[in-house]
Scaffold this active site. Sequence first.
Site, PDB file in Angstrom:
ATOM      1  N   VAL A  12     -12.801 -41.142  -6.020  1.00  0.00           N
ATOM      2  CA  VAL A  12     -12.587 -41.853  -4.751  1.00  0.00           C
ATOM      3  C   VAL A  12     -13.716 -41.585  -3.766  1.00  0.00           C
ATOM      4  O   VAL A  12     -14.256 -42.513  -3.155  1.00  0.00           O
ATOM      5  CB  VAL A  12     -11.213 -41.451  -4.149  1.00  0.00           C
ATOM      6  CG1 VAL A  12     -11.100 -41.869  -2.691  1.00  0.00           C
ATOM      7  CG2 VAL A  12     -10.096 -42.080  -4.957  1.00  0.00           C
ATOM      8  N   ARG A 154      -9.218 -49.195  -8.072  1.00  0.00           N
ATOM      9  CA  ARG A 154      -8.738 -49.045  -9.448  1.00  0.00           C
ATOM     10  C   ARG A 154      -9.900 -48.628 -10.322  1.00  0.00           C
ATOM     11  O   ARG A 154     -10.928 -49.313 -10.343  1.00  0.00           O
ATOM     12  CB  ARG A 154      -8.195 -50.384  -9.965  1.00  0.00           C
ATOM     13  CG  ARG A 154      -7.060 -50.885  -9.129  1.00  0.00           C
ATOM     14  CD  ARG A 154      -6.877 -52.383  -9.283  1.00  0.00           C
ATOM     15  NE  ARG A 154      -6.353 -52.910  -8.040  1.00  0.00           N
ATOM     16  CZ  ARG A 154      -6.315 -54.189  -7.714  1.00  0.00           C
ATOM     17  NH1 ARG A 154      -6.755 -55.092  -8.554  1.00  0.00           N
ATOM     18  NH2 ARG A 154      -5.815 -54.570  -6.560  1.00  0.00           N
ATOM     19  N   ASN A 211       1.989 -47.550  -5.772  1.00  0.00           N
ATOM     20  CA  ASN A 211       1.682 -46.995  -7.097  1.00  0.00           C
ATOM     21  C   ASN A 211       2.942 -46.853  -7.951  1.00  0.00           C
ATOM     22  O   ASN A 211       2.938 -47.168  -9.136  1.00  0.00           O
ATOM     23  CB  ASN A 211       1.009 -45.623  -6.951  1.00  0.00           C
ATOM     24  CG  ASN A 211      -0.500 -45.752  -6.974  1.00  0.00           C
ATOM     25  OD1 ASN A 211      -1.030 -46.850  -6.899  1.00  0.00           O
ATOM     26  ND2 ASN A 211      -1.197 -44.645  -7.065  1.00  0.00           N
ATOM     27  N   PHE A 252       0.503 -56.230 -14.679  1.00  0.00           N
ATOM     28  CA  PHE A 252       1.252 -55.025 -15.042  1.00  0.00           C
ATOM     29  C   PHE A 252       2.486 -55.322 -15.894  1.00  0.00           C
ATOM     30  O   PHE A 252       3.497 -54.651 -15.802  1.00  0.00           O
ATOM     31  CB  PHE A 252       1.612 -54.185 -13.808  1.00  0.00           C
ATOM     32  CG  PHE A 252       0.419 -53.409 -13.322  1.00  0.00           C
ATOM     33  CD1 PHE A 252       0.297 -52.058 -13.584  1.00  0.00           C
ATOM     34  CD2 PHE A 252      -0.609 -54.049 -12.646  1.00  0.00           C
ATOM     35  CE1 PHE A 252      -0.833 -51.360 -13.184  1.00  0.00           C
ATOM     36  CE2 PHE A 252      -1.741 -53.363 -12.245  1.00  0.00           C
ATOM     37  CZ  PHE A 252      -1.855 -52.007 -12.514  1.00  0.00           C
ATOM     38  N   GLY A 260      -0.514 -44.080 -17.680  1.00  0.00           N
ATOM     39  CA  GLY A 260      -1.241 -42.807 -17.604  1.00  0.00           C
ATOM     40  C   GLY A 260      -2.234 -42.859 -16.469  1.00  0.00           C
ATOM     41  O   GLY A 260      -2.058 -43.604 -15.507  1.00  0.00           O
ATOM     42  N   CYS A 263      -3.435 -41.125 -11.474  1.00  0.00           N
ATOM     43  CA  CYS A 263      -2.572 -41.406 -10.319  1.00  0.00           C
ATOM     44  C   CYS A 263      -1.099 -41.643 -10.656  1.00  0.00           C
ATOM     45  O   CYS A 263      -0.231 -40.950 -10.122  1.00  0.00           O
ATOM     46  CB  CYS A 263      -3.125 -42.600  -9.549  1.00  0.00           C
ATOM     47  SG  CYS A 263      -4.712 -42.250  -8.770  1.00  0.00           S
TER      48      CYS A 263
HETATM   49  N1  NAD Z   1      -8.906 -41.828  -8.982  1.00  0.00           N
HETATM   50  C1  NAD Z   1      -8.327 -42.915  -8.505  1.00  0.00           C
HETATM   51  O1  NAD Z   1      -8.310 -43.983  -9.113  1.00  0.00           O
HETATM   52  C2  NAD Z   1      -7.649 -42.870  -7.150  1.00  0.00           C
HETATM   53  C3  NAD Z   1      -7.333 -44.065  -6.498  1.00  0.00           C
HETATM   54  C4  NAD Z   1      -6.730 -44.003  -5.247  1.00  0.00           C
HETATM   55  C5  NAD Z   1      -6.424 -42.779  -4.688  1.00  0.00           C
HETATM   56  N2  NAD Z   1      -6.715 -41.630  -5.360  1.00  0.00           N
HETATM   57  C6  NAD Z   1      -6.410 -40.341  -4.721  1.00  0.00           C
HETATM   58  O2  NAD Z   1      -7.613 -39.833  -4.157  1.00  0.00           O
HETATM   59  C7  NAD Z   1      -7.649 -38.405  -4.257  1.00  0.00           C
HETATM   60  C8  NAD Z   1      -8.891 -37.972  -5.002  1.00  0.00           C
HETATM   61  O3  NAD Z   1      -8.804 -38.471  -6.317  1.00  0.00           O
HETATM   62  P1  NAD Z   1     -10.063 -38.424  -7.305  1.00  0.00           P
HETATM   63  O4  NAD Z   1      -9.642 -39.102  -8.539  1.00  0.00           O
HETATM   64  O5  NAD Z   1     -11.260 -38.880  -6.582  1.00  0.00           O
HETATM   65  O6  NAD Z   1     -10.165 -36.838  -7.547  1.00  0.00           O
HETATM   66  P2  NAD Z   1     -11.368 -36.035  -8.204  1.00  0.00           P
HETATM   67  O7  NAD Z   1     -10.756 -34.836  -8.824  1.00  0.00           O
HETATM   68  O8  NAD Z   1     -12.202 -36.937  -9.026  1.00  0.00           O
HETATM   69  O9  NAD Z   1     -12.263 -35.590  -6.958  1.00  0.00           O
HETATM   70  C9  NAD Z   1     -11.870 -34.625  -6.044  1.00  0.00           C
HETATM   71  C10 NAD Z   1     -13.128 -33.882  -5.585  1.00  0.00           C
HETATM   72  O10 NAD Z   1     -12.777 -33.012  -4.506  1.00  0.00           O
HETATM   73  C11 NAD Z   1     -13.593 -31.846  -4.627  1.00  0.00           C
HETATM   74  N3  NAD Z   1     -13.000 -30.767  -3.821  1.00  0.00           N
HETATM   75  C12 NAD Z   1     -11.914 -30.015  -4.094  1.00  0.00           C
HETATM   76  N4  NAD Z   1     -11.700 -29.128  -3.101  1.00  0.00           N
HETATM   77  C13 NAD Z   1     -12.672 -29.353  -2.168  1.00  0.00           C
HETATM   78  C14 NAD Z   1     -12.968 -28.765  -0.918  1.00  0.00           C
HETATM   79  N5  NAD Z   1     -12.209 -27.799  -0.417  1.00  0.00           N
HETATM   80  N6  NAD Z   1     -14.033 -29.251  -0.227  1.00  0.00           N
HETATM   81  C15 NAD Z   1     -14.806 -30.237  -0.743  1.00  0.00           C
HETATM   82  N7  NAD Z   1     -14.556 -30.829  -1.919  1.00  0.00           N
HETATM   83  C16 NAD Z   1     -13.504 -30.394  -2.633  1.00  0.00           C
HETATM   84  C17 NAD Z   1     -13.623 -31.575  -6.110  1.00  0.00           C
HETATM   85  O11 NAD Z   1     -14.686 -30.719  -6.472  1.00  0.00           O
HETATM   86  C18 NAD Z   1     -13.742 -32.992  -6.657  1.00  0.00           C
HETATM   87  O12 NAD Z   1     -15.093 -33.354  -6.836  1.00  0.00           O
HETATM   88  C19 NAD Z   1      -6.336 -38.015  -4.916  1.00  0.00           C
HETATM   89  O13 NAD Z   1      -5.393 -37.743  -3.922  1.00  0.00           O
HETATM   90  C20 NAD Z   1      -5.941 -39.257  -5.669  1.00  0.00           C
HETATM   91  O14 NAD Z   1      -4.555 -39.356  -5.869  1.00  0.00           O
HETATM   92  C21 NAD Z   1      -7.350 -41.649  -6.566  1.00  0.00           C
END
Ligand code: NAD
Length: 437
Positions: A12, A154, A211, A252, A260, A263
């Site tokens: 994200v 997505r 979601n 969907f 899976g 999220c």
């Molecule tokens: N992946 C998706 O498709 C998606 C879509 C919408 C929302 N989200 C939400 O967004 C959030 C992030 O998801 P993601 O998939 O990007 O996660 P991710 O694990 O890919 O990325 C999270 C990042 O945060 C960093 N991090 C952790 N602690 C930290 C800190 N204290 N300071 C700075 N950086 C730190 C990690 O090193 C990592 O790089 C989640 O809450 C997820 O539910 C994800």
Amino acid sequence: MKKIAIIGTGYVGLVSGAGLSEFGHHVICADIDQTKISKLESGKITIYEPGLEELIHKNVKAGRLRFSIDTASAIKSSDIIFIAVGTPQSENGEADLSAIKAVAINISNNLNSYKIISTKSTVPVGTGKWIESIIYSHNPQTKFDYVSNPEFLREGSSVKNFMHPDRIIIGTRSKKSSEIMKDVYHPLFINEPPLLDVSVETAEMIKYASNAFLALKISYINEIANLCEAVGADVHQVARAMGKDGRISPKFLHPGPGFGGSCFPKDTQALAAMGREQNSPLLTIESAIEANKKQNIRMIDKLETLVGRELKGLTIAVLGLSFKPETDDVRGAPSRLIVPKLLSLGAKINAYDPIASENFKLHYPEINYAHSWKNAVKEADACIILTEWNEFRGIDLTELKGLMKSPIVLDTKNILSMLNLEKLDFKYDNVGRKPSA
Ligand SMILES: NC(=O)c1ccc[n+]([C@@H]2O[C@H](COP(=O)([O-])OP(=O)(O)OC[C@H]3O[C@@H](n4cnc5c(N)ncnc54)[C@H](O)[C@@H]3O)[C@@H](O)[C@H]2O)c1
């Protein structure tokens, strides 16, 4: 144009950072992961997303996007701070907010002027208030506005989604912060995406409700598919006809091995946990979670039935490891449950994925990784397709049959032609489309 810090440069954070810099803002993507930041600083990409590499290179070159391990400086030098750290599932199903807390404390220690603090991470309702209280308790004199701005991108098409969102949700407590956030997204307004101005708590709920609804829809069509198998109906035709009804929509409604990804599994669990805590249980979501667990196990039962003997000692080709096509993300993927189950039954695995093998290898280094589907299926006793990569849709079935020890295929994504499988005398199965249908 705004000065923006993104704290957390994962799927994200990186896509949002690249997207916001493309709008013209000056963005620092910060993270505590030194390896990740070093890689990005050296011009390499950390995740696979169509179009992302080009977008990053373009904006880095233009001087609008940079990467940093120094989260404190990123916070100090920005007007708007987006929190995009992970919120994984904890033991009891609730969202683990430890990274959010660490960032809130970090922000409170480095608030040197009025700033907008906006959360993109998916967080339970009430987290905004909690973040505000953490910041105030560490830094009582501080001036900031909190905004919930959940992200709906997505994986697999996230750049496109970020640039052409279905909606932008801005959860605020003040007119001033709402106006600033509208400025941030202003370049998108030419396409007129619906911008919904709501309360912080409503914004937090919108993300989970959306979601979980999609996950529910998948579990629903999976159960209908299972029933189709029992009664001799074809779930594709059922889903297609259902989707013609505008109230249902065709999206969907694709049956498979269970939902899976990073999220849906954790967000359904977190919403269900929220419901239980508030004494307002979400029975539909609890059931969708349960149905999903069963759907996974069902795939193993199907494979055993197809093979007609125990899987011990057999070589199974697994095609597709990512949770969906066009991503290298294996978090929560059906493969993460099905592969260990096959291993525990004594099967030998030859796996292939166009791009997710490296990520999968971090969790299962002991299985064989092939460099093509052809290598994976060579001398295999059976083959299971877990991701609907286009490459697999185009598999030449005559060639597949020639390569395998025995022509047995479990197509959990229903991408192969049943007619051709039958013509070539494959033993095969899928989800919701009995050969007799
Ligand atoms: N992946 C998706 O498709 C998606 C879509 C919408 C929302 N989200 C939400 O967004 C959030 C992030 O998801 P993601 O998939 O990007 O996660 P991710 O694990 O890919 O990325 C999270 C990042 O945060 C960093 N991090 C952790 N602690 C930290 C800190 N204290 N300071 C700075 N950086 C730190 C990690 O090193 C990592 O790089 C989640 O809450 C997820 O539910 C994800």
